[in-house]
Design a protein around this motif. Structure first.
Motif, PDB file in Angstrom:
ATOM      1  N   ASP A  45     -18.237   7.251  -5.784  1.00 19.34           N
ATOM      2  CA  ASP A  45     -19.424   7.746  -5.190  1.00 19.34           C
ATOM      3  C   ASP A  45     -19.642   9.453  -4.624  1.00 19.34           C
ATOM      4  O   ASP A  45     -21.181   9.455  -4.323  1.00 19.34           O
ATOM      5  N   ALA A  46     -18.856   9.594  -4.052  1.00 17.63           N
ATOM      6  CA  ALA A  46     -18.647   9.970  -3.051  1.00 17.63           C
ATOM      7  C   ALA A  46     -18.050  11.373  -3.141  1.00 17.63           C
ATOM      8  O   ALA A  46     -16.055  10.948  -3.673  1.00 17.63           O
ATOM      9  N   ALA A  47     -17.483  12.341  -2.907  1.00 17.35           N
ATOM     10  CA  ALA A  47     -16.230  13.024  -2.670  1.00 17.35           C
ATOM     11  C   ALA A  47     -15.392  12.735  -1.437  1.00 17.35           C
ATOM     12  O   ALA A  47     -16.591  13.006  -0.443  1.00 17.35           O
ATOM     13  N   VAL A  48     -14.128  12.946  -0.755  1.00 16.47           N
ATOM     14  CA  VAL A  48     -13.761  13.278  -0.341  1.00 16.47           C
ATOM     15  C   VAL A  48     -12.750  14.549   0.343  1.00 16.47           C
ATOM     16  O   VAL A  48     -11.787  14.686  -0.425  1.00 16.47           O
ATOM     17  N   TYR A  49     -13.051  14.356   1.475  1.00 11.08           N
ATOM     18  CA  TYR A  49     -12.509  15.636   1.743  1.00 11.08           C
ATOM     19  C   TYR A  49     -12.447  15.931   2.955  1.00 11.08           C
ATOM     20  O   TYR A  49     -12.371  15.760   3.913  1.00 11.08           O
ATOM     21  N   THR A  50     -11.025  16.717   3.324  1.00 14.61           N
ATOM     22  CA  THR A  50     -10.446  16.587   4.636  1.00 14.61           C
ATOM     23  C   THR A  50     -10.678  18.193   5.112  1.00 14.61           C
ATOM     24  O   THR A  50     -10.215  19.143   4.540  1.00 14.61           O
ATOM     25  N   PRO A  51     -11.261  18.316   6.281  1.00 21.80           N
ATOM     26  CA  PRO A  51     -11.877  19.920   6.208  1.00 21.80           C
ATOM     27  C   PRO A  51     -10.528  20.866   7.080  1.00 21.80           C
ATOM     28  O   PRO A  51      -9.706  20.069   6.892  1.00 21.80           O
ATOM     29  N   PRO A  52     -10.110  22.163   6.775  1.00 22.28           N
ATOM     30  CA  PRO A  52      -9.496  22.698   7.417  1.00 22.28           C
ATOM     31  C   PRO A  52      -8.607  22.461   8.533  1.00 22.28           C
ATOM     32  O   PRO A  52      -9.952  22.694   9.438  1.00 22.28           O
TER      33      PRO A  52
END
Ligand SMILES: Nc1ncnc2c1ncn2[C@@H]1O[C@H](COP(=O)(O)OP(=O)(O)O)[C@@H](O)[C@H]1O
Ligand SMILES: Cc1ncc(C[n+]2csc(CCOP(=O)(O)OP(=O)(O)O)c2C)c(N)n1
Ligand SMILES: [Mg+2]
Length: 337
Positions: A45-52
């Protein structure tokens, strides 16, 4: 609510439960190859992103609409790349590094599979150049024109985003690259200007976003030029409660643009589609920059040019010609309304 019996339509063909709905197979065919780790294979349903770690996110969105931002006859490969590049240009102007992007498409029935294959191949090419990957998006249908919208995510070290606010009276106005090629390229494609080398059309199709431009510590304020040099310089001046004066003779123009002659000066200065960076530089920093007017970017060094200066009168942007006369144009740039 349960629909009434009359609203049930007869089944046209047998669909097995394991078939993908057409919309999903469309996404798989064209966009899976662009998906980065955050996209979860474009199946969630959505992206999962680890910010730098230790960086701030910088986020922008820009859409392109057929007949408004691009011609139906433009190559699909460059339409995708231009969409990505216009958004990269917003990040470049803020001094941000690209991290990823999301794509929203409203698809009219007439746009073919081949068109989308070329569109996504172009995007794949640019993903490699600019080191970014797709995170997700949305696909809908429309009975209107093709609409493409891109959301870009970038990052900067905390506090190092360069804003439109920050210019001071006495600062110089500088610009990357050359001005007017994109607007002239459109006129060339419309048959109004000869373009024997194809250089101008190529600049309209593929702007060169100045990603990675090392502006932090150099520019006191910055923005990218999309709507026309004169109009965007006016935005920068107004945002800072200043005036800015531009000398038309200092505005850098490519050889191909110069060949078009003076009658096309207005198009160059107000036509837009430049995607160069407009920035202010303090007198102290100008001493350094004037010695070597070049800025490094991730795609190579770019020449920068001083085209004017900011002053205390809150008066927007004015442009003066070769005899010191104020050049008055019917409009300073592009407006959607
Ligand atoms: N529909 C919208 N909803 C929210 N913010 C918007 C909308 N349209 C534009 N903006 C914001 O207004 C500002 C100016 O937008 P725009 O003129 O499109 O700038 P740019 O040339 O950088 O794309 C940006 O900060 C943008 O995020
Ligand atoms: C077919 C076509 N007609 C006209 C133009 C000129 N044009 C359309 S929108 C625009 C300004 C930039 O688009 P906008 O949506 O305002 O981008 P933003 O300022 O938000 O980055 C320009 C110069 C064009 N690029 N293509
Ligand atoms: Mg915008």
């Amino acid at each position: 609510m349960i629909p009434s019996r009359q609203s049930f339509r007869p089944i046209q063909r047998v669909i097995t439960l394991t078939d993908l709905p057409q919309e999903f197979s469309f996404i798989r065919r064209h966009f899976s190859k662009l998906a980065g780790p955050a996209a979860l294979n474009l199946r969630d349903d959505a992206a999962v992103y680890t910010p730098p770690q230790g960086r701030e996110l910088v986020i922008a969105a820009d859409a392109m609409v057929e007949q408004v931002h691009f011609l139906p006859s433009d190559p699909p490969g460059t339409i995708g790349r231009k969409l990505l590049r216009c958004n990269l240009s917003d990040l470049a102007a803020m001094g941000a590094r690209p991290e990823g992007w999301l794509l929203t498409i409203a698809r009219p029935p007439g746009v073919t599979e081949e068109w989308f294959a070329a569109f996504s191949d172009g995007l794949l090419q640019d993903q490699k150049i600019f080191n970014v990957a797709l995170m997700g998006g949305d696909t809908t249908s429309t009975r209107g024109p093709l609409v493409l919208s891109l959301t870009i995510i970038g990052s900067v070290l905390p506090g190092q985003a360069i804003k439109r606010l920050g210019a001071r009276a006495g600062d110089g106005l500088w610009v990357t690259g050359t001005i007017g090629d994109g607007a002239l390229g459109l006129r060339a494609l419309q048959g109004d200007i000869p373009d024997p080398s194809g250089y101008l059309a190529q600049r309209y199709h593929l702007p060169q976003p100045r990603v990675g431009a090392a502006l932090y510590g150099l520019a006191s304020a910055a923005m990218d030029i999309s709507d026309g040099l004169l109009q965007d310089a006016g935005h920068l001046a107004r945002e800072n409660h200043l005036g800015v004066t531009i000398e038309a003779t200092s505005v850098p123009m490519s050889e191909a643009a110069q060949k078009c002659g003076e009658t096309w000066l207005k198009t160059c200065l107000t036509g837009g589609d430049d995607y160069e960076i407009l920035f202010s530089v303090s007198p102290e920093q100008e001493k350094r920059l004037a010695k070597n007017p070049v800025v490094n970017t991730t795609t190579g060094p770019v020449t920068v040019t001083r085209i004017g200066h900011f002053h205390n009168t809150f008066s927007g942007a004015k442009i003066i010609g070769k005899n010191g006369e104020v050049l008055n144009f019917s409009s300073p740039g592009w407006s959607h309304f």
